[in-house]
Scaffold this active site. Sequence first.
Site, mmCIF file in Angstrom:
data_model
loop_
_atom_site.group_PDB
_atom_site.id
_atom_site.type_symbol
_atom_site.label_atom_id
_atom_site.label_comp_id
_atom_site.label_asym_id
_atom_site.label_seq_id
_atom_site.Cartn_x
_atom_site.Cartn_y
_atom_site.Cartn_z
ATOM 1 N N VAL A 83 0.906 -1.151 0.000
ATOM 2 C CA VAL A 83 0.000 0.000 0.000
ATOM 3 C C VAL A 83 0.943 1.198 0.000
ATOM 4 O O VAL A 83 1.537 1.534 1.023
ATOM 5 C CB VAL A 83 -0.939 0.001 1.228
ATOM 6 C CG1 VAL A 83 -1.783 1.257 1.266
ATOM 7 C CG2 VAL A 83 -1.809 -1.249 1.231
ATOM 8 N N PRO A 84 1.155 1.832 -1.160
ATOM 9 C CA PRO A 84 2.282 2.742 -1.377
ATOM 10 C C PRO A 84 2.137 4.130 -0.755
ATOM 11 O O PRO A 84 2.036 5.140 -1.465
ATOM 12 C CB PRO A 84 2.371 2.805 -2.899
ATOM 13 C CG PRO A 84 0.944 2.622 -3.340
ATOM 14 C CD PRO A 84 0.348 1.640 -2.366
ATOM 15 N N CYS A 85 2.173 4.191 0.565
ATOM 16 C CA CYS A 85 2.027 5.480 1.245
ATOM 17 C C CYS A 85 3.185 6.430 0.931
ATOM 18 O O CYS A 85 3.049 7.638 1.148
ATOM 19 C CB CYS A 85 1.868 5.271 2.749
ATOM 20 S SG CYS A 85 3.123 4.230 3.485
ATOM 21 N N HIS A 86 4.283 5.910 0.382
ATOM 22 C CA HIS A 86 5.389 6.793 -0.017
ATOM 23 C C HIS A 86 4.970 7.731 -1.143
ATOM 24 O O HIS A 86 5.630 8.750 -1.358
ATOM 25 C CB HIS A 86 6.623 5.969 -0.422
ATOM 26 C CG HIS A 86 6.379 5.003 -1.527
ATOM 27 N ND1 HIS A 86 5.869 3.737 -1.303
ATOM 28 C CD2 HIS A 86 6.567 5.114 -2.874
ATOM 29 C CE1 HIS A 86 5.771 3.111 -2.460
ATOM 30 N NE2 HIS A 86 6.176 3.921 -3.429
ATOM 31 N N ARG A 87 3.880 7.429 -1.825
ATOM 32 C CA ARG A 87 3.416 8.281 -2.929
ATOM 33 C C ARG A 87 2.626 9.500 -2.441
ATOM 34 O O ARG A 87 2.152 10.298 -3.250
ATOM 35 C CB ARG A 87 2.556 7.469 -3.890
ATOM 36 C CG ARG A 87 3.355 6.388 -4.602
ATOM 37 C CD ARG A 87 2.513 5.575 -5.535
ATOM 38 N NE ARG A 87 3.276 4.445 -6.056
ATOM 39 C CZ ARG A 87 2.744 3.319 -6.479
ATOM 40 N NH1 ARG A 87 1.418 3.167 -6.490
ATOM 41 N NH2 ARG A 87 3.512 2.344 -6.908
#
Length: 163
Positions: free
Chosen positions: A120-124
């Site tokens: 779940v790409p929270c870095h985006r």
Amino acid sequence: MNARPYAAIVAAPGFCLGIHCDEDEVTAIDFLEPGPEIAPQTPLAAEAARQLRAYLADPAFAFSLPLRPAGTPFQRRVWAAISAIPGAQTRTYGQLARDLHNAPRAVGQACGANPYPVVVPCHRVVAAGGGLGGFNRERGGFLLNVKRWLLGHEGSHDGNLAG
């Protein structure tokens, strides 16, 4: 970081990913300081390690891991919105907050509570005005370097952002 043992640890450039899972679902993924890998202890840990390595080799890789349901209804809404952000693109906390009819701080807190980073790409999710914002409940140091690396790995122009 969780205190329980990892089912596998995958090395990445400058950090590691610790995988927690049972026989049926991934229960958490932790960012770890660089260190040795741990061989997968279960078939699901082996599959999670395989998929994480595939992403590290090709940022366009699409994950298909069984993730244990977690979080509040609001957190799950934020995580679903984050999961919809295409690779090499970013959204600000404010943009997500507007889409979810909530406050940027609440979105940031939900991002920090994400038990499945990278998948779940929270870095985006980045700060307005060109900054990285926080990452994994941290506002600087090691984890911000991880966020910067992940964004650069995906080809996002934001991979060069300052903290």
